[in-house]
Design a protein around this motif. Structure first.
Motif, PDB file in Angstrom:
ATOM      1  N   GLY A  53       0.782  -1.308  -0.005  1.00 27.09           N
ATOM      2  CA  GLY A  53      -0.033  -0.021   0.032  1.00 27.09           C
ATOM      3  C   GLY A  53       0.997   1.223   0.072  1.00 27.09           C
ATOM      4  O   GLY A  53       0.390   2.349  -0.717  1.00 27.09           O
ATOM      5  N   ILE A  54       1.618   1.375   0.856  1.00 24.74           N
ATOM      6  CA  ILE A  54       2.644   2.336   0.996  1.00 24.74           C
ATOM      7  C   ILE A  54       3.504   2.647  -0.578  1.00 24.74           C
ATOM      8  O   ILE A  54       3.922   3.834  -0.878  1.00 24.74           O
ATOM      9  N   ASN A  55       3.934   1.682  -1.119  1.00 25.01           N
ATOM     10  CA  ASN A  55       4.529   1.445  -2.235  1.00 25.01           C
ATOM     11  C   ASN A  55       3.743   2.199  -3.382  1.00 25.01           C
ATOM     12  O   ASN A  55       4.340   2.825  -4.407  1.00 25.01           O
ATOM     13  N   LEU A  56       2.359   1.854  -3.323  1.00 28.07           N
ATOM     14  CA  LEU A  56       1.501   2.546  -4.393  1.00 28.07           C
ATOM     15  C   LEU A  56       1.587   3.949  -4.180  1.00 28.07           C
ATOM     16  O   LEU A  56       1.733   4.974  -5.265  1.00 28.07           O
ATOM     17  N   LEU A  57       1.771   4.560  -2.906  1.00 25.03           N
ATOM     18  CA  LEU A  57       1.718   5.915  -2.741  1.00 25.03           C
ATOM     19  C   LEU A  57       3.131   6.574  -3.129  1.00 25.03           C
ATOM     20  O   LEU A  57       3.389   7.789  -3.504  1.00 25.03           O
ATOM     21  N   VAL A  58       4.256   5.730  -3.000  1.00 29.49           N
ATOM     22  CA  VAL A  58       5.581   6.189  -3.544  1.00 29.49           C
ATOM     23  C   VAL A  58       5.516   6.242  -5.059  1.00 29.49           C
ATOM     24  O   VAL A  58       6.086   7.030  -5.289  1.00 29.49           O
ATOM     25  N   ASP A  59       5.028   5.254  -5.643  1.00 37.74           N
ATOM     26  CA  ASP A  59       4.899   5.355  -7.104  1.00 37.74           C
ATOM     27  C   ASP A  59       4.239   6.533  -7.864  1.00 37.74           C
ATOM     28  O   ASP A  59       4.707   6.841  -8.659  1.00 37.74           O
TER      29      ASP A  59
END
Length: 122
Positions: A53-59
């Protein structure tokens, strides 16, 4: 957070929760975001799910990684989210409304007047 039964994956729900915090200002630009371990412990989920979920936001440029320090809300994140939400609103609410308005013979001006009248009622 939404329930698991709503059909959306948990990692998407985690990302949306963080997005909501950025949008409402409870998580300010430049502020440290919750870690994947913190999110996992709070929601009682696997840390890998929280990380996804956090990586979606980073991307998407909403969060940035600072090596050794954690995740932080990116400068401009709130406006990125607002722009995305405006586009979603146009695509999912305005387009269908305008399509239906044309189908029932309403003009753009009459739709605008109906919106103004409804807004005055609230």
């Amino acid at each position: 957070m939404s329930s698991v039964e709503d059909g959306r994956p948990l990692f998407v729900q985690i990302a949306e929760q963080v997005e909501s915090s950025v949008l409402d200002g409870s998580l300010a630009e430049g502020e440290r975001a919750p870690s994947t371990n913190e999110l996992a412990a709070f929601h009682r989920i696997n840390p890998a799910t929280a990380a996804k979920g956090i990586n979606l936001l980073v991307d998407r440029g909403i969060l940035v990684k600072r090596r050794g320090l954690g995740m932080f809300v990116a400068d401009g994140a709130r406006e990125i989210l607002r722009a995305e939400r405006r586009q979603h609103f146009a695509d999912h609410y305005l387009e269908p409304m305008l399509t239906e308005a044309r189908a029932v013979g309403l003009t753009t001006d009459s739709v605008i007047e109906m919106l103004r009248a409804r807004a005055r009622e609230q």
